[in-house]
Design a protein around this motif. Structure first.
Motif, short mmCIF file in Angstrom:
data_model
loop_
_atom_site.label_atom_id
_atom_site.label_comp_id
_atom_site.label_asym_id
_atom_site.label_seq_id
_atom_site.Cartn_x
_atom_site.Cartn_y
_atom_site.Cartn_z
N ILE A 5 -7.75 53.39 -21.31
CA ILE A 5 -8.81 53.84 -20.39
C ILE A 5 -9.04 52.82 -19.30
CG2 ILE A 5 -11.28 54.36 -20.25
CD1 ILE A 5 -11.08 55.49 -23.10
N VAL A 6 -9.07 51.54 -19.67
CA VAL A 6 -9.31 50.48 -18.69
C VAL A 6 -8.17 50.43 -17.67
CG1 VAL A 6 -9.46 47.98 -18.37
CG2 VAL A 6 -10.76 49.08 -20.20
N ARG A 7 -6.94 50.52 -18.13
CA ARG A 7 -5.81 50.48 -17.20
C ARG A 7 -5.78 51.71 -16.31
NH1 ARG A 7 -1.44 48.15 -21.65
NH2 ARG A 7 -1.88 45.92 -21.27
N ARG A 8 -6.13 52.86 -16.83
CA ARG A 8 -6.20 54.07 -16.01
C ARG A 8 -7.32 53.93 -14.98
NH1 ARG A 8 -6.25 57.65 -19.92
NH2 ARG A 8 -8.53 57.82 -20.03
N THR A 9 -8.45 53.38 -15.42
CA THR A 9 -9.56 53.16 -14.48
C THR A 9 -9.18 52.11 -13.44
OG1 THR A 9 -11.15 53.67 -16.24
CG2 THR A 9 -11.99 52.51 -14.31
N LEU A 37 -8.88 50.24 -29.96
CA LEU A 37 -8.65 49.22 -28.93
C LEU A 37 -7.51 49.64 -28.00
CD1 LEU A 37 -9.00 45.94 -31.04
CD2 LEU A 37 -10.52 46.71 -29.19
N ASP A 38 -6.45 50.23 -28.57
CA ASP A 38 -5.37 50.75 -27.73
C ASP A 38 -5.90 51.81 -26.77
OD1 ASP A 38 -3.48 49.13 -28.86
OD2 ASP A 38 -2.78 50.62 -30.30
N ASN A 39 -6.72 52.70 -27.30
CA ASN A 39 -7.27 53.77 -26.48
C ASN A 39 -8.18 53.21 -25.39
OD1 ASN A 39 -7.60 56.60 -25.96
ND2 ASN A 39 -9.65 56.45 -26.82
N GLU A 40 -8.99 52.19 -25.76
CA GLU A 40 -9.87 51.57 -24.77
C GLU A 40 -9.06 50.85 -23.69
OE1 GLU A 40 -13.64 48.41 -24.63
OE2 GLU A 40 -12.87 49.18 -26.55
N LEU A 41 -7.98 50.17 -24.10
CA LEU A 41 -7.13 49.49 -23.13
C LEU A 41 -6.47 50.49 -22.19
CD1 LEU A 41 -6.01 46.78 -22.20
CD2 LEU A 41 -4.19 47.03 -23.90
#
Length: 491
Positions: free
Chosen positions: A191-195, A185-189
């Motif tokens: 990715i979302v913030r970078r996107t 979930l940290d990694n997905e968050l």
């Protein structure tokens, strides 16, 4: 005095003979059910020199030091583990009661009384009595009823030990799985913030090109839609992160709060081959299977208790000491008593026979539960093996997709700058790349979780000491060597 000692000697001799007679235990001897195990757990044939995956300690499987510290804290502070440990201690004390029931019960009495009697009102009688006696009582286990009770207590105790081990195995797996899910979930968050930052830059560039007349307003509005769509993902992910932290905190026996963790290591090498061993080894490793068999042994002992309860019982009681009507003469008044009581059922209207048959049906239920547990365990192992192999293949494919999508985005951006394609094509490439990143993150998470499930299904850490012992501990201790059906008083 000599006469009393002679009586005591005869009583002791009689008790020894009765104890010898009691070496015979009537009732059904326990035999493990024929399970007709399959030849192999998997089609792969590991080499004889390979270490079985489940024989590795949990701190050898989970190399992340943060995760190892979290598991150690969980095993130390988890409330369910505490309940299970207290249950083990409770049954250990109850087992001692069954052991004590087979031995003579020795006690002592000190008594003094003064009695007034006046029958008819004409001849009052006053008497006193003083006692100081050592008493004993002993039920002779002629048919094995007490030994069946003892075996039942041992089986229930061992079942509680194995249940505690099964709980420990489950907690380790739950903490590891929740930890990997939290890291994912940290990694997905991230990715979302970078996107989201990329989308913001795209909106800025689209606005410049629209205001400069290089593109239509449609491209500008589309970039804003993508930005807003990406931004809506952040609050939901933050909620999931907080919920997963609270879940881990509960497992670790803490109040809700932040959980320390490491990032999901994409480059970590997982074992290429996992030798899983033979079916018979699986039954030895899984503590829940061993607990189910101990429950079956206890049910068999209950049948033996019900069977022997239909036969006569002999109980010896005795007392030796001093008894007199005056304190000054009590030392010159020895007293001895030896009594035997034979109790046998005569007319119980088939109640004892019905109890025996009921216990037989209870044993059959326990046997069916044990066989079902074995079938369930083999199903879990097969699912875990298939799941791990599938997760590994999926992770390789997702990684290839992520690399291809990244190159596609780079090419689309260059072509857009040079005016070869429109902005919608760039957004389409970015969407594919975003989905590919999330897919790869989830695939890595699923691969780790598949490893956790396989380790648990195989009974991983089955020989780990109970409690919070971790990588700093020495050689693990083995399970208790008590046996409820193989003892010195074998039939």
């Amino acid at each position: 005095m000599k006469r009393i000692l002679r009586h005591i000697f005869r009583a002791a001799l009689l008790a020894a003979v009765a104890a010898g007679m009691g070496a015979c235990v009537l009732g059904p001897k326990y035999r493990s059910p024929d399970l007709a195990l399959p030849d192999r757990l998997t089609d792969e044939r590991p080499g004889n020199d390979s270490l079985l995956f489940a024989d590795m300690q949990w701190w050898e499987v989970y190399s992340d030091t943060t995760l190892r510290a979290l598991i150690t804290a969980t095993l130390e502070h988890n409330r369910d583990m505490r309940i299970a440990a207290e249950r083990v201690e409770e049954l250990a004390q109850l087992r001692r009661i069954n052991n004590a029931a087979m031995l003579p019960q020795i006690g002592g009495t000190l008594a003094a009384d003064r009695e007034w009697e006046n029958y008819g009102g004409d001849d009052p009688d006053v008497g006193s009595e003083f006692d100081a006696k050592l008493t004993f009582a002993w039920e002779l286990d002629l048919w094995g009823n007490l030994r069946w009770a003892r075996r039942k207590g041992i089986a229930e105790y061992l079942e509680s030990v194995e249940t505690q081990r099964a709980l420990q195995m489950t907690l380790i797996a739950e903490v590891a799985q929740a930890y990997y899910e939290l890291s994912a979930l940290d990694n997905e968050l991230t990715i979302v913030r970078r996107t989201l930052a990329t989308r913001q830059e795209g909106v800025r560039q689209a606005k410049i090109r629209f205001e400069g007349g290089l593109t239509s307003e449609t491209s500008y509005q589309q970039s804003q839609v993508e930005l807003a769509s990406t931004a809506t993902l952040v609050p939901e992910l933050e909620r999931k992160v907080a919920a997963k932290e609270n879940e881990i905190a509960l497992l670790a026996g803490r109040y809700p709060g932040p959980i320390e963790r490491s990032s999901l290591d994409n480059a970590m090498k997982l074992p290429q081959e996992l030798p899983v061993g033979l079916p018979s080894e699986l039954l030895l490793r899984r503590p829940d299977v061993r607990a189910a068999e101990q429950a079956l042994i206890a049910a068999n002992a209950a049948v033996g208790m019900a069977y022997t309860d239909r036969f006569p019982r002999i109980r010896l009681t005795g007392a030796y000491g001093l008894e007199g009507d005056a304190i000054e003469s009590i030392l010159r008044s020895p007293y001895g008593l030896l009594a035997g009581t034979l109790t046998t059922p005569l007319f119980s209207f088939n109640a004892k026979r019905a109890k025996y048959r009921a216990q037989q049906h209870a044993y059959e239920q326990a046997c069916a539960r044990y066989e079902k547990k074995v079938l369930t365990v083999f199903g879990e192992v097969n699912d875990a093996i298939v799941g791990y192999n599938s997760a590994r293949r999926a992770c390789v494919l997702k990684r290839n997709l992520e690399q291809a999508s990244r190159k596609y985005v780079e090419l689309a951006r260059l072509q857009y700058i040079n005016g070869v394609i429109n902005y919608l094509d760039v957004l389409d490439a970015q969407r594919h790349y975003f989905d590919a990143q999330i897919g790869l993150s989830n695939a890595i998470r699923d691969e780790y979780i598949a490893l956790v499930r396989l380790y648990k299904a195989l009974g991983g850490g089955w020989n780990t000491p109970l409690g919070a012992d971790g990588p700093t501990q020495g050689r693990p201790e083995e399970a208790p060597r008590l046996s409820a059906d193989r003892e010195g008083d074998e039939r």
